[in-house]
Motif scaffolding. Structure first.
Motif, PDB file in Angstrom:
ATOM      1  N   TYR A 198     -10.641  -1.221   3.773  1.00 36.18           N
ATOM      2  CA  TYR A 198      -9.685  -1.903   2.695  1.00 36.18           C
ATOM      3  C   TYR A 198     -10.572  -3.028   2.101  1.00 36.18           C
ATOM      4  O   TYR A 198     -11.176  -3.862   2.505  1.00 36.18           O
ATOM      5  CB  TYR A 198      -8.510  -2.652   3.221  1.00 36.18           C
ATOM      6  CG  TYR A 198      -7.387  -1.870   3.706  1.00 36.18           C
ATOM      7  CD1 TYR A 198      -6.389  -1.190   2.656  1.00 36.18           C
ATOM      8  CD2 TYR A 198      -7.049  -1.622   4.947  1.00 36.18           C
ATOM      9  CE1 TYR A 198      -5.471  -0.435   3.073  1.00 36.18           C
ATOM     10  CE2 TYR A 198      -6.183  -0.636   5.370  1.00 36.18           C
ATOM     11  CZ  TYR A 198      -5.301   0.062   4.422  1.00 36.18           C
ATOM     12  OH  TYR A 198      -4.292   0.895   4.613  1.00 36.18           O
TER      13      TYR A 198
ATOM     14  N   GLN B  80       7.245  -2.612   4.708  1.00 31.32           N
ATOM     15  CA  GLN B  80       6.132  -3.504   4.741  1.00 31.32           C
ATOM     16  C   GLN B  80       5.885  -3.758   6.169  1.00 31.32           C
ATOM     17  O   GLN B  80       6.481  -3.624   7.224  1.00 31.32           O
ATOM     18  CB  GLN B  80       6.780  -4.835   4.215  1.00 31.32           C
ATOM     19  CG  GLN B  80       7.083  -4.866   2.805  1.00 31.32           C
ATOM     20  CD  GLN B  80       7.559  -6.057   2.316  1.00 31.32           C
ATOM     21  OE1 GLN B  80       8.520  -6.513   2.737  1.00 31.32           O
ATOM     22  NE2 GLN B  80       7.008  -6.824   1.223  1.00 31.32           N
TER      23      GLN B  80
ATOM     24  N   ALA C 283       2.100   5.103   1.977  1.00 33.26           N
ATOM     25  CA  ALA C 283       1.666   5.186   0.767  1.00 33.26           C
ATOM     26  C   ALA C 283       2.074   6.707   0.261  1.00 33.26           C
ATOM     27  O   ALA C 283       2.652   6.946  -0.685  1.00 33.26           O
ATOM     28  CB  ALA C 283       0.255   5.046   0.537  1.00 33.26           C
TER      29      ALA C 283
ATOM     30  N   ALA D 175       2.852  -6.921   4.579  1.00 35.47           N
ATOM     31  CA  ALA D 175       1.863  -5.956   3.619  1.00 35.47           C
ATOM     32  C   ALA D 175       2.636  -4.836   3.058  1.00 35.47           C
ATOM     33  O   ALA D 175       3.325  -4.206   4.205  1.00 35.47           O
ATOM     34  CB  ALA D 175       0.706  -5.627   4.393  1.00 35.47           C
ATOM     35  N   SER D 176       2.487  -4.591   2.080  1.00 37.36           N
ATOM     36  CA  SER D 176       2.953  -3.238   1.439  1.00 37.36           C
ATOM     37  C   SER D 176       1.697  -2.422   0.605  1.00 37.36           C
ATOM     38  O   SER D 176       0.590  -3.109   0.629  1.00 37.36           O
ATOM     39  CB  SER D 176       3.868  -3.735   0.236  1.00 37.36           C
ATOM     40  OG  SER D 176       3.811  -4.703  -0.700  1.00 37.36           O
ATOM     41  N   ILE D 177       1.982  -1.504  -0.014  1.00 35.12           N
ATOM     42  CA  ILE D 177       0.864  -0.760  -0.458  1.00 35.12           C
ATOM     43  C   ILE D 177       0.417  -1.258  -1.849  1.00 35.12           C
ATOM     44  O   ILE D 177      -0.674  -1.225  -2.138  1.00 35.12           O
ATOM     45  CB  ILE D 177       1.271   0.799  -0.706  1.00 35.12           C
ATOM     46  CG1 ILE D 177       2.455   0.768  -1.846  1.00 35.12           C
ATOM     47  CG2 ILE D 177       1.750   1.531   0.713  1.00 35.12           C
ATOM     48  CD1 ILE D 177       2.604   2.302  -2.368  1.00 35.12           C
ATOM     49  N   CYS D 178       1.464  -1.985  -2.496  1.00 34.37           N
ATOM     50  CA  CYS D 178       1.021  -2.732  -3.789  1.00 34.37           C
ATOM     51  C   CYS D 178       2.118  -3.564  -3.866  1.00 34.37           C
ATOM     52  O   CYS D 178       3.179  -4.029  -3.307  1.00 34.37           O
ATOM     53  CB  CYS D 178       0.961  -1.863  -4.906  1.00 34.37           C
ATOM     54  SG  CYS D 178       2.445  -0.879  -5.318  1.00 34.37           S
TER      55      CYS D 178
ATOM     56  N   PHE E   1      -4.315  -3.210  -0.725  1.00 37.44           N
ATOM     57  CA  PHE E   1      -2.790  -3.531  -0.102  1.00 37.44           C
ATOM     58  C   PHE E   1      -2.387  -4.706  -0.631  1.00 37.44           C
ATOM     59  O   PHE E   1      -3.176  -5.715  -1.243  1.00 37.44           O
ATOM     60  CB  PHE E   1      -2.614  -3.602   1.349  1.00 37.44           C
ATOM     61  CG  PHE E   1      -3.598  -4.628   1.817  1.00 37.44           C
ATOM     62  CD1 PHE E   1      -2.730  -5.723   2.487  1.00 37.44           C
ATOM     63  CD2 PHE E   1      -4.828  -4.340   2.582  1.00 37.44           C
ATOM     64  CE1 PHE E   1      -3.560  -6.829   3.157  1.00 37.44           C
ATOM     65  CE2 PHE E   1      -5.557  -5.456   3.270  1.00 37.44           C
ATOM     66  CZ  PHE E   1      -4.893  -6.425   3.525  1.00 37.44           C
TER      67      PHE E   1
ATOM     68  N   LEU F 262      -0.266   1.935   6.810  1.00 41.81           N
ATOM     69  CA  LEU F 262       0.058   1.764   5.264  1.00 41.81           C
ATOM     70  C   LEU F 262      -0.426   3.193   4.628  1.00 41.81           C
ATOM     71  O   LEU F 262       0.430   3.578   3.660  1.00 41.81           O
ATOM     72  CB  LEU F 262      -0.779   0.935   4.735  1.00 41.81           C
ATOM     73  CG  LEU F 262      -0.350  -0.631   4.721  1.00 41.81           C
ATOM     74  CD1 LEU F 262      -0.991  -1.667   3.771  1.00 41.81           C
ATOM     75  CD2 LEU F 262       1.046  -0.706   4.167  1.00 41.81           C
TER      76      LEU F 262
ATOM     77  N   ALA G  65      -7.377  -6.784  -1.916  1.00 41.56           N
ATOM     78  CA  ALA G  65      -6.003  -7.106  -1.552  1.00 41.56           C
ATOM     79  C   ALA G  65      -5.641  -8.149  -2.547  1.00 41.56           C
ATOM     80  O   ALA G  65      -6.424  -8.840  -3.248  1.00 41.56           O
ATOM     81  CB  ALA G  65      -6.000  -7.747  -0.089  1.00 41.56           C
TER      82      ALA G  65
ATOM     83  N   GLY H 203      -2.368   1.332  -0.770  1.00 40.76           N
ATOM     84  CA  GLY H 203      -2.309   1.610   0.731  1.00 40.76           C
ATOM     85  C   GLY H 203      -3.348   2.246   1.403  1.00 40.76           C
ATOM     86  O   GLY H 203      -3.249   2.262   2.422  1.00 40.76           O
TER      87      GLY H 203
ATOM     88  N   LEU I 165      -2.260  -2.249   9.785  1.00 39.97           N
ATOM     89  CA  LEU I 165      -2.741  -1.589   8.654  1.00 39.97           C
ATOM     90  C   LEU I 165      -2.644  -0.060   8.664  1.00 39.97           C
ATOM     91  O   LEU I 165      -2.775   0.567   7.830  1.00 39.97           O
ATOM     92  CB  LEU I 165      -3.921  -2.261   7.822  1.00 39.97           C
ATOM     93  CG  LEU I 165      -3.838  -3.779   7.385  1.00 39.97           C
ATOM     94  CD1 LEU I 165      -5.174  -4.444   7.168  1.00 39.97           C
ATOM     95  CD2 LEU I 165      -2.831  -3.638   6.099  1.00 39.97           C
TER      96      LEU I 165
END
Length: 367
Positions: free
Chosen positions: A77, A304, A322, A294-297, A286, A318, A80, A282, A315
């Motif tokens: 990732y 979440q 997504a 945490a969510s994809i966006c 994220f 995710l 963020a 995601g 993570l």
């Protein structure tokens, strides 16, 4: 405090300087050399020469004093965003957050969350809200993220940029960008749009302080019914500040699918969206809300992950989330225009939950 950051970034290895949006690539063996020589050894001459050329910075002394070397992450990732708090000192009716409450993690939880982001490989971090600069732990959160070697962007309304505590922090530990939303070009229009008296003066005072300090500004010109008549003046304000600007004129439902924000849409300035061709939400970036979920966006929050409780291992959930959220299901199932759709599926779902007219998000409404 370090002068430059050496870090893995997706498939590459970069050297970056806080406060600067650019950097330069280095081969793996150079990155490995920096990892192996970190400590009391002198800074390598090749790095000193490269940073001198890129930024006019003279690196000297121990590597440990000049370079922060970020460790590789198996999660990949790179970016963020983090909502410190949903609370805001404005009351804009078009805000996509809906109800703005002052809630979120305590300091221990924030330290844990930032450590998870570091371990996930996050290099570019956007701090947002609500209004992040009024968050009671903003300075501590910003400082910790900086210490961990993250390149920081702040999204703000600008009303607290003149605060001496904030200004001292941001000039000492510089962000690579401060994105400030613009809601009008005169006091009357700005205060009416934000539904708070005195916000125009605070906004202008903040911009003046940031410009005097040489902070990197970008302006987001937000166009709604109440300020659309001042669009040209708002863009002229960006030119006056010699700041890059973008115009945002399509109003979205709230993150809960509420329709209340849509009534602010200036129909004259509603624009057709570029065809959505997919994104890496995601996968390589994220979003974290004020509770560390945490969510994809910022939009696709249907599922979440509690990063404070689950740690960086959470993570791993995710990417399949997504994939599922991007499927054209529900109101978009079987649509003949999917290949040319201008709206991502999570955003389309929010419009559908808000019972928004098709013209605001869907090609069928414009046929």
């Amino acid at each position: 405090m370090y002068e430059v950051i050496a870090t893995p970034f997706l498939e590459d290895f970069l050297v970056m300087r806080p406060g600067k949006s650019g950097g330069f690539k280095i081969p793996f063996h150079r990155y490995q050399e920096l990892r192996d020589t970190a400590g009391d050894r002198p800074c390598p001459e090749w790095l000193a020469a490269a940073t001198r050329k890129a930024w006019g910075v003279e690196l000297s002394g121990r590597s440990a004093d000049a370079v922060l070397v970020r460790e590789p992450s198996s999660y990949g990732y790179a970016r963020a965003s983090y909502e410190l708090n949903l609370g805001c000192n404005y009351d804009c009716p078009f805000c996509y957050l809906g109800k703005k409450e002052f809630e979120g993690l305590d300091w221990e939880g924030r330290e844990t969350l930032l450590g998870v982001m570091r371990d996930a490989g996050v290099v570019w971090l956007q701090l947002t809200g609500g209004e992040p600069l009024i968050d009671p732990l903003f300075r501590e959160t910003y400082g910790r993220a900086y210490e961990l070697g993250m390149m920081l962007q702040i999204s703000s309304n600008g009303s607290r940029l003149h605060d001496e505590r904030n200004l001292n922090l941001l000039t000492q530990y510089r962000p690579y960008r401060i994105t400030v939303s613009v809601y009008g070009a005169t006091e009357e229009t700005y205060d009416r749009t934000t539904r708070r008296r005195g916000t125009w003066r605070q906004f202008r005072r903040g911009l003046a302080a940031a410009r005097e300090a040489g902070l990197p500004l970008r302006l987001n010109v937000v166009v709604v019914d109440d300020n659309a008549h001042e669009l040209d003046q708002m863009k002229a304000l960006a030119d006056e500040l010699e700041a890059e600007h973008f115009v945002y004129s399509n109003i979205s439902p709230t993150i809960h699918g509420g329709p209340e924000a849509l009534s602010s849409q200036s129909d004259e300035h509603l624009r057709a969206r570029k065809p959505f061709t997919g994104c890496n939400a995601g996968i390589t970036h994220f979003h974290a809300d004020p509770f560390g979920l945490a969510s994809i966006c910022k939009v696709g929050r249907d599922e979440q992950i509690d990063l404070v409780a689950e740690g960086v291992e959470g993570l791993a959930q995710l990417p399949p989330i997504a994939d599922k959220l991007m499927l054209r299901t529900g109101g978009c199932s079987g649509c003949a225009l999917q290949d040319k759709c201008g709206t991502c599926r999570p955003l389309a779902k929010r419009y559908q939950e808000a019972n928004a007219p098709l013209v605001s998000y869907c090609q069928h409404g414009r046929r």
